[in-house]
Enzyme design. Structure first.
Site, PDB file in Angstrom:
ATOM      1  N   PRO A   1       0.840  -1.057  -0.136  1.00 15.19           N
ATOM      2  CA  PRO A   1      -0.011  -0.183   0.142  1.00 15.19           C
ATOM      3  C   PRO A   1       0.896   1.196   0.131  1.00 15.19           C
ATOM      4  O   PRO A   1       0.343   2.531  -0.106  1.00 15.19           O
ATOM      5  CB  PRO A   1      -0.825   0.121   1.400  1.00 15.19           C
ATOM      6  CG  PRO A   1      -0.304  -1.357   2.123  1.00 15.19           C
ATOM      7  CD  PRO A   1       0.435  -2.050   1.298  1.00 15.19           C
TER       8      PRO A   1
ATOM      9  N   GLU B   1       1.309  -6.098   7.550  1.00 18.22           N
ATOM     10  CA  GLU B   1       1.898  -5.492   8.607  1.00 18.22           C
ATOM     11  C   GLU B   1       3.385  -5.032   8.307  1.00 18.22           C
ATOM     12  O   GLU B   1       3.964  -3.988   8.686  1.00 18.22           O
ATOM     13  CB  GLU B   1       2.176  -6.628   9.486  1.00 18.22           C
ATOM     14  CG  GLU B   1       0.901  -7.107  10.150  1.00 18.22           C
ATOM     15  CD  GLU B   1       0.561  -8.310   9.196  1.00 18.22           C
ATOM     16  OE1 GLU B   1       0.728  -9.588   9.704  1.00 18.22           O
ATOM     17  OE2 GLU B   1      -0.223  -8.309   8.356  1.00 18.22           O
TER      18      GLU B   1
ATOM     19  N   ARG C   1      -3.408  -8.566 -20.446  1.00 25.73           N
ATOM     20  CA  ARG C   1      -4.312  -8.527 -21.669  1.00 25.73           C
ATOM     21  C   ARG C   1      -3.560  -7.461 -22.719  1.00 25.73           C
ATOM     22  O   ARG C   1      -4.289  -7.211 -23.603  1.00 25.73           O
ATOM     23  CB  ARG C   1      -5.854  -7.912 -21.222  1.00 25.73           C
ATOM     24  CG  ARG C   1      -5.836  -6.783 -20.210  1.00 25.73           C
ATOM     25  CD  ARG C   1      -7.109  -6.651 -19.360  1.00 25.73           C
ATOM     26  NE  ARG C   1      -8.156  -6.490 -20.332  1.00 25.73           N
ATOM     27  CZ  ARG C   1      -8.318  -5.679 -21.035  1.00 25.73           C
ATOM     28  NH1 ARG C   1      -7.517  -4.611 -21.046  1.00 25.73           N
ATOM     29  NH2 ARG C   1      -9.634  -5.488 -21.899  1.00 25.73           N
TER      30      ARG C   1
ATOM     31  N   ASP D   1     -10.845   0.345 -24.871  1.00 24.35           N
ATOM     32  CA  ASP D   1     -11.132   0.456 -23.424  1.00 24.35           C
ATOM     33  C   ASP D   1     -11.039   1.899 -22.753  1.00 24.35           C
ATOM     34  O   ASP D   1     -10.115   2.906 -23.080  1.00 24.35           O
ATOM     35  CB  ASP D   1      -9.916  -0.438 -22.842  1.00 24.35           C
ATOM     36  CG  ASP D   1     -10.283  -1.867 -23.128  1.00 24.35           C
ATOM     37  OD1 ASP D   1     -11.453  -2.331 -23.314  1.00 24.35           O
ATOM     38  OD2 ASP D   1      -9.276  -2.780 -22.645  1.00 24.35           O
TER      39      ASP D   1
HETATM   40 CL1  6GU Z   1      -0.366  -3.909  -3.383  1.00 20.84          CL
HETATM   41  N1  6GU Z   1      -0.899  -4.250  -0.866  1.00 20.84           N
HETATM   42  C1  6GU Z   1      -1.696  -4.299   0.421  1.00 20.84           C
HETATM   43  N2  6GU Z   1      -1.576  -5.058   1.302  1.00 20.84           N
HETATM   44  N3  6GU Z   1      -2.914  -3.583   0.637  1.00 20.84           N
HETATM   45  C2  6GU Z   1      -2.995  -2.714  -0.638  1.00 20.84           C
HETATM   46  C3  6GU Z   1      -2.171  -2.859  -1.933  1.00 20.84           C
HETATM   47  C4  6GU Z   1      -0.964  -3.629  -1.842  1.00 20.84           C
HETATM   48  N4  6GU Z   1      -2.809  -1.804  -2.587  1.00 20.84           N
HETATM   49  C5  6GU Z   1      -3.868  -1.194  -2.193  1.00 20.84           C
HETATM   50  N5  6GU Z   1      -4.086  -1.828  -0.799  1.00 20.84           N
END
Ligand code: 6GU
Length: 250
Positions: free
Chosen positions: A93, A120, A158, A173
């Site tokens: 994230p 974590e 794709r 798209d």
């Molecule tokens: Cl790549 N990993 C995690 N754990 N949470 C996320 C993410 C990735 N992308 C958005 N939320």
């Protein structure tokens, strides 16, 4: 394209890669996907992949050794030259927000490594000394990078030549044109009293193209106006947008 995925949950990848476009791409040998269990690269009796965080705090941290060794095992299959160009992507994230342009960029490589982090944390030395790029699929929390890795793989694969039935379908798209896609209809022409727009039944392809383009612009303006700044639009179309904005604000 060869894709190596490092994960603690290899089972998660079974079904998604055994249906639809991804299955076809694998069957046609357009892609080769290898799923590696990070746990297989541990050496202790308990196959330990995580440990407490130095400095304390809740949550476990993925240990560096099995991840380094899994990547090194993949690299041992390929030439030094290939290894140098190889993107090693950590799904986290904290990464760069994934979008169509990144998918396009990644589709240019012949080999990718995707490392699925756990929410974590991953030992920082993995980021600093192994990974070449970090990707997030959006501002929300997932427990691990597995679903994110699937999203990235699907979006990238794709785009590879020969994967979609017709090359034209990717070009139209949403997000490729920079505009959202126009409304689509199929038979019946009237369903529960709701009719398909006349123009689509007219057989006049110039009119149909014009209608679709107009609808794409309207829909983008309504739902994702910020996309219009970067979209490829004619001067006329830009003027139309200015007019539509004025109408909606008056
Ligand atoms: Cl790549 N990993 C995690 N754990 N949470 C996320 C993410 C990735 N992308 C958005 N939320």
């Amino acid at each position: 394209m060869r894709i190596d995925i490092l994960t603690l949950f290899p089972q998660m990848f079974q079904d998604p890669f055994s249906v639809g476009i991804l299955k076809r791409a694998i069957d046609q040998k357009l892609i080769q996907v290898n799923i590696h269990n990070i746990r297989d690269y541990t050496h202790d009796k308990h196959h330990t992949v995580d440990d407490y965080a130095y400095g304390g705090g809740a949550g476990m941290v993925l240990k560096p050794e099995p991840i380094f060794e899994a990547v090194e095992s993949v690299k041992s299959d390929i030439s030094l030259e290939e290894a140098k160009a190889l993107p090693i992507i950590l799904l986290t994230p904290q990464g760069r927000l994934f979008h169509q342009q990144i998918a396009q960029e990644l589709s240019g490589y012949s080999h990718l490594i995707l490392i699925c982090g756990r929410y974590e944390g991953v030992d920082e030395r993995v980021r600093e000394h192994l990974v070449t790029e970090e990707i997030s699929i959006g501002d929300y929390v997932l427990s691990g990078g597995e679903l994110a890795a699937m999203v990235v793989v699907e979006a990238v694969v794709r785009l590879l030549p020969g994967v979609l039935g017709s090359e034209a379908s990717a070009l139209d798209d949403s997000h490729t044109t920079g505009l959202l896609e126009y409304p689509q209809y199929t038979r019946p022409d009237v369903y529960r009293g709701w009719a398909v727009p006349d123009v689509l039944l007219s057989g006049n392809h110039a009119q149909i193209d014009k209608w679709r383009r107009h609808q794409s612009i309207l829909r983008t303006l309504k739902r994702r106006p910020e996309l219009l700044d970067k979209a490829d639009l004619s001067l006329e179309e830009r003027q139309l947008i200015v007019k539509l904005k004025e109408e909606s604000s008056s």
